[in-house]
Write an enzyme that holds these catalytic residues in place. Structure first.
Site, mmCIF file in Angstrom:
data_model
loop_
_atom_site.group_PDB
_atom_site.id
_atom_site.type_symbol
_atom_site.label_atom_id
_atom_site.label_comp_id
_atom_site.label_asym_id
_atom_site.label_seq_id
_atom_site.Cartn_x
_atom_site.Cartn_y
_atom_site.Cartn_z
ATOM 1 N N ILE A 180 -4.209 -36.032 -17.947
ATOM 2 C CA ILE A 180 -4.588 -36.873 -18.697
ATOM 3 C C ILE A 180 -3.074 -37.852 -18.449
ATOM 4 N N ASP A 233 8.192 -35.445 -15.424
ATOM 5 C CA ASP A 233 7.035 -34.222 -15.348
ATOM 6 C C ASP A 233 7.730 -33.314 -14.627
ATOM 7 N N ALA A 234 7.912 -31.828 -14.978
ATOM 8 C CA ALA A 234 8.460 -30.815 -14.508
ATOM 9 C C ALA A 234 7.629 -30.310 -13.256
ATOM 10 N N THR A 272 -3.839 -32.223 -30.129
ATOM 11 C CA THR A 272 -5.432 -31.840 -29.810
ATOM 12 C C THR A 272 -6.108 -31.627 -30.847
ATOM 13 N N ASP A 273 -7.539 -31.615 -31.002
ATOM 14 C CA ASP A 273 -8.220 -31.243 -31.954
ATOM 15 C C ASP A 273 -8.319 -29.661 -32.535
ATOM 16 N N GLU A 274 -7.863 -28.777 -31.447
ATOM 17 C CA GLU A 274 -7.890 -27.604 -31.590
ATOM 18 C C GLU A 274 -6.877 -27.009 -32.655
ATOM 19 N N TYR A 277 -2.451 -21.259 -27.594
ATOM 20 C CA TYR A 277 -2.074 -22.679 -27.210
ATOM 21 C C TYR A 277 -2.131 -23.522 -28.606
ATOM 22 N N SER A 278 -3.315 -23.513 -29.362
ATOM 23 C CA SER A 278 -3.239 -24.264 -30.460
ATOM 24 C C SER A 278 -2.161 -24.250 -31.495
ATOM 25 N N ALA A 279 -1.619 -22.835 -31.544
ATOM 26 C CA ALA A 279 -0.703 -22.743 -32.446
ATOM 27 C C ALA A 279 0.335 -23.376 -32.089
ATOM 28 N N LYS A 319 0.646 -26.032 -30.105
ATOM 29 C CA LYS A 319 0.318 -27.601 -30.264
ATOM 30 C C LYS A 319 0.405 -27.907 -31.681
ATOM 31 N N PRO A 366 -19.190 -19.175 -14.527
ATOM 32 C CA PRO A 366 -18.904 -18.411 -15.480
ATOM 33 C C PRO A 366 -18.936 -18.973 -16.823
ATOM 34 N N ASP A 419 -16.747 -12.917 -23.343
ATOM 35 C CA ASP A 419 -16.312 -14.008 -24.138
ATOM 36 C C ASP A 419 -14.741 -14.190 -24.180
HETATM 37 P P1 NAD Z 1 -2.267 -30.630 -17.849
HETATM 38 O O1 NAD Z 1 -2.147 -29.132 -17.972
HETATM 39 O O2 NAD Z 1 -3.138 -31.219 -17.041
HETATM 40 O O3 NAD Z 1 -0.661 -31.613 -17.477
HETATM 41 C C1 NAD Z 1 0.373 -31.179 -18.120
HETATM 42 C C2 NAD Z 1 1.539 -31.736 -17.536
HETATM 43 O O4 NAD Z 1 2.658 -31.721 -18.144
HETATM 44 C C3 NAD Z 1 1.820 -31.361 -16.082
HETATM 45 O O5 NAD Z 1 1.832 -32.347 -15.196
HETATM 46 C C4 NAD Z 1 2.773 -30.568 -16.060
HETATM 47 O O6 NAD Z 1 3.635 -30.306 -14.877
HETATM 48 C C5 NAD Z 1 3.647 -31.077 -17.129
HETATM 49 N N1 NAD Z 1 4.727 -30.255 -17.741
HETATM 50 C C6 NAD Z 1 4.487 -29.032 -18.347
HETATM 51 N N2 NAD Z 1 5.657 -28.421 -18.886
HETATM 52 C C7 NAD Z 1 6.605 -29.491 -18.693
HETATM 53 C C8 NAD Z 1 7.956 -29.780 -19.232
HETATM 54 N N3 NAD Z 1 8.340 -28.854 -19.837
HETATM 55 N N4 NAD Z 1 8.571 -30.809 -18.877
HETATM 56 C C9 NAD Z 1 7.850 -32.110 -18.382
HETATM 57 N N5 NAD Z 1 6.623 -31.898 -17.942
HETATM 58 C C10 NAD Z 1 5.981 -30.632 -18.209
HETATM 59 O O7 NAD Z 1 -2.586 -31.171 -19.582
HETATM 60 P P2 NAD Z 1 -3.384 -32.421 -19.512
HETATM 61 O O8 NAD Z 1 -4.950 -31.888 -19.987
HETATM 62 O O9 NAD Z 1 -3.339 -33.529 -19.123
HETATM 63 O O10 NAD Z 1 -3.091 -32.433 -21.393
HETATM 64 C C11 NAD Z 1 -1.840 -33.564 -21.591
HETATM 65 C C12 NAD Z 1 -1.909 -33.365 -23.063
HETATM 66 O O11 NAD Z 1 -2.842 -33.776 -23.806
HETATM 67 C C13 NAD Z 1 -1.243 -32.102 -23.668
HETATM 68 O O12 NAD Z 1 -0.158 -32.154 -24.385
HETATM 69 C C14 NAD Z 1 -2.683 -31.479 -24.331
HETATM 70 O O13 NAD Z 1 -2.476 -30.677 -25.133
HETATM 71 C C15 NAD Z 1 -3.098 -32.820 -24.656
HETATM 72 N N6 NAD Z 1 -4.578 -32.659 -24.944
HETATM 73 C C16 NAD Z 1 -5.568 -32.580 -23.713
HETATM 74 C C17 NAD Z 1 -6.841 -32.225 -23.877
HETATM 75 C C18 NAD Z 1 -7.824 -31.936 -22.762
HETATM 76 O O14 NAD Z 1 -8.853 -31.930 -22.782
HETATM 77 N N7 NAD Z 1 -7.210 -31.818 -21.439
HETATM 78 C C19 NAD Z 1 -7.404 -32.745 -25.171
HETATM 79 C C20 NAD Z 1 -6.533 -33.107 -26.139
HETATM 80 C C21 NAD Z 1 -4.988 -33.153 -25.976
HETATM 81 O O1 DAU Z 2 -10.425 -29.672 -27.565
HETATM 82 C C1 DAU Z 2 -9.218 -30.114 -26.508
HETATM 83 C C2 DAU Z 2 -8.814 -29.042 -25.879
HETATM 84 O O2 DAU Z 2 -9.654 -29.207 -24.744
HETATM 85 C C3 DAU Z 2 -7.561 -29.524 -25.156
HETATM 86 O O3 DAU Z 2 -6.532 -29.350 -26.349
HETATM 87 C C4 DAU Z 2 -6.920 -28.378 -23.969
HETATM 88 O O4 DAU Z 2 -5.915 -28.600 -23.485
HETATM 89 C C5 DAU Z 2 -7.957 -28.351 -23.313
HETATM 90 O O5 DAU Z 2 -7.982 -27.237 -22.105
HETATM 91 C C6 DAU Z 2 -9.618 -27.925 -23.863
HETATM 92 O O6 DAU Z 2 -9.563 -26.797 -24.357
HETATM 93 P P1 DAU Z 2 -11.097 -25.693 -24.109
HETATM 94 O O7 DAU Z 2 -10.538 -24.274 -24.262
HETATM 95 O O8 DAU Z 2 -12.029 -26.365 -24.934
HETATM 96 O O9 DAU Z 2 -11.296 -26.292 -22.661
HETATM 97 P P2 DAU Z 2 -11.871 -25.421 -21.492
HETATM 98 O O10 DAU Z 2 -11.971 -26.392 -20.332
HETATM 99 O O11 DAU Z 2 -10.825 -23.984 -21.139
HETATM 100 O O12 DAU Z 2 -13.212 -24.656 -22.187
HETATM 101 C C7 DAU Z 2 -14.385 -25.463 -22.437
HETATM 102 C C8 DAU Z 2 -15.354 -24.532 -23.223
HETATM 103 O O13 DAU Z 2 -15.822 -23.964 -21.829
HETATM 104 C C9 DAU Z 2 -14.736 -23.468 -24.088
HETATM 105 O O14 DAU Z 2 -15.540 -23.031 -25.168
HETATM 106 C C10 DAU Z 2 -14.824 -22.214 -23.010
HETATM 107 C C11 DAU Z 2 -16.011 -22.310 -22.315
HETATM 108 N N1 DAU Z 2 -15.442 -21.946 -20.766
HETATM 109 C C12 DAU Z 2 -14.255 -22.387 -20.126
HETATM 110 C C13 DAU Z 2 -14.095 -21.752 -18.917
HETATM 111 C C14 DAU Z 2 -12.861 -22.138 -18.310
HETATM 112 C C15 DAU Z 2 -16.419 -20.929 -20.201
HETATM 113 O O15 DAU Z 2 -17.402 -20.918 -20.788
HETATM 114 N N2 DAU Z 2 -16.414 -20.665 -18.986
HETATM 115 C C16 DAU Z 2 -15.179 -20.760 -18.221
HETATM 116 O O16 DAU Z 2 -15.101 -20.402 -17.141
#
Ligand code: NAD
Ligand code: DAU
Length: 353
Positions: free
Chosen positions: A11, A31-32, A132-134, A158-160, A162, A213, A289
């Site tokens: 993102i 970014d790390a 996140t909504d989680e 993770y959600s805890a 966040k 999967p 699961d």
């Molecule tokens: P991502 O895992 O793709 O990217 C995370 C980035 O943070 C990476 O570039 C990583 O190198 C960097 N990072 C990790 N630890 C670090 C640190 N200590 N210092 C500096 N940089 C660091 O994650 P994303 O999916 O892009 O999510 C971005 C944010 O949005 C997160 O906070 C996540 O909780 C939140 N979010 C994600 C989703 C989703 O669906 N992906 C939805 C809602 C909220």
């Molecule tokens: O809701 C926001 C969150 O969405 C963000 O905060 C997280 O960073 C992001 O990773 C995402 O979390 P989810 O656990 O919902 O996303 P993921 O893509 O891992 O999984 C989406 C759904 O699909 C979930 O119900 C688990 C399922 N899944 C996932 C994988 C990787 C499968 O059924 N098979 C799989 O192999």
């Protein structure tokens, strides 16, 4: 100038690319570069002087302080996190360190910097925390969607983690008057998403002839949002959000996982058919699961629409098709991120399926 953290992730990198198309204000990107951070996501802005990349951690108080002092940003947007639920189940430590301790240290550095600003700069400063909504836990099928007033009930490490970071951000507003904003967003999808997450994993496995999967019965529901819509919402909250408030961001797009995977399969059947002429759905495999798997997420995004006029622009059908096309067009990017450590993760998590 703004400082964003985690801008080499999924993102964050989309945000940087979008920001530089709509604004002439430079971005410092801290970014790390963990396994999820990838500078190739930012290749299209190579050489753009408005983007200053710094490798380092949000947990490094001295480094963050140095950057704040040098560049005097008017806002910090915190994307940096460990973000993958399954990884948090295998090993929560990094999630505690980055999402909780890291956010705490970042807040401390920002508070120290902000305290020294003059009154006008203090008033105009913003710390926006991307969450996140989680944090709200799980919904039954007939429950109303998550509102900002829902209690926090996180179910995974993770959600805890966040949720903890959100609480710290809130506390810095109430205790120190730091001008904070928090966004809680649903599942994103789109370009540059690491193929450990459902949608890019399915596209990658389908094209590689591997199993697709599905955890449990595949009837878990997520509320999908195209990443560019999330970026637009964050810009809107940064510009007009009320201090100390949280804003839910969602796609109005609830889909069961199995439906998402079947839709992906049919788009792939059309855009990149299997050489044997069979449908990609033949690769679907039901697997064990996820422990503590949340059944349903759904976002009530009426607050951000009412107060700030934001709503998603992309439909799921169009967004998903664009996403599949992006992965098809960017196979070298996929090959680069799915070598090495990625193989190890897949072997460890999915075993022999
Ligand atoms: P991502 O895992 O793709 O990217 C995370 C980035 O943070 C990476 O570039 C990583 O190198 C960097 N990072 C990790 N630890 C670090 C640190 N200590 N210092 C500096 N940089 C660091 O994650 P994303 O999916 O892009 O999510 C971005 C944010 O949005 C997160 O906070 C996540 O909780 C939140 N979010 C994600 C989703 C989703 O669906 N992906 C939805 C809602 C909220
Ligand atoms: O809701 C926001 C969150 O969405 C963000 O905060 C997280 O960073 C992001 O990773 C995402 O979390 P989810 O656990 O919902 O996303 P993921 O893509 O891992 O999984 C989406 C759904 O699909 C979930 O119900 C688990 C399922 N899944 C996932 C994988 C990787 C499968 O059924 N098979 C799989 O192999």
């Amino acid at each position: 100038m703004i400082l964003i953290t985690g801008g080499a992730g999924f993102i964050g990198s989309n945000f940087v690319l979008d920001w530089l198309t709509v604004s002439d204000k430079p971005v410092i990107n801290l970014d790390a570069l963990t396994y999820a951070g990838n500078l190739e996501n930012l290749a299209t802005i190579n050489g753009d002087k408005r983007h200053i990349f710094v490798k380092g951690s949000i947990g490094d108080f001295d480094l963050v302080t140095k950057l704040l002092t040098k560049y005097q940003p008017r806002a910090v947007i915190n994307f940096a996190a460990e973000s993958h639920v399954d990884r948090s189940i295998h090993g929560p430590e990094d999630f505690i360190q980055t999402n909780i301790v890291g956010t705490f240290r970042l807040l401390e550095a920002v508070r120290t910097y902000w305290n020294k600003l003059d009154d006008s700069a203090k008033r105009n400063f913003r710390f926006l925390h991307v969450s996140t909504d989680e944090v709200y836990g799980t919904l039954k099928n007939d429950d109303p969607a998550f509102k900002e007033s829902n209690p926090y009930m996180p179910n995974s490490p993770y959600s805890a983690s966040k949720a903890s970071s959100d609480h710290l951000v809130r506390a810095y507003y109430h205790t120190y008057a730091l001008p904070v904003l928090t966004t809680n967003c649903s599942n994103n999808y789109g370009p540059y998403q690491f193929p450990e997450k459902l949608i890019p994993l399915i596209i990658h496995n389908a094209l590689s002839g591997k199993p697709l999967p599905i955890y449990g019965d595949g009837q878990q529901i997520r509320d999908w949002l195209y990443v560019k819509d999330h970026c637009a919402a964050i810009r809107q909250v940064l510009q007009d959000g009320r201090l100390g408030e949280t804003y839910n961001i969602g796609g109005l797009n609830e889909k069961a996982n199995l439906d998402v995977v079947e839709t992906l399969c049919s788009i792939l059947d059309e855009l990149s058919p299997r050489t044997d002429g069979k449908p990609y759905t033949e690769q679907i495999t039901f697997v064990k699961d996820r422990p503590g798997h949340d059944r349903r997420y759904a976002i009530d995004a009426t607050k951000i629409e009412r107060e700030l006029g934001w709503k998603p622009a992309e439909t799921f059908e169009r967004g998903l098709r664009k996403t599949v096309q992006w992965y098809l067009d960017n196979q070298p990017w996929v090959q680069n991120v799915t070598s090495g450590a990625y193989q190890h993760w897949v072997g460890n998590h999915y075993g022999t399926i």
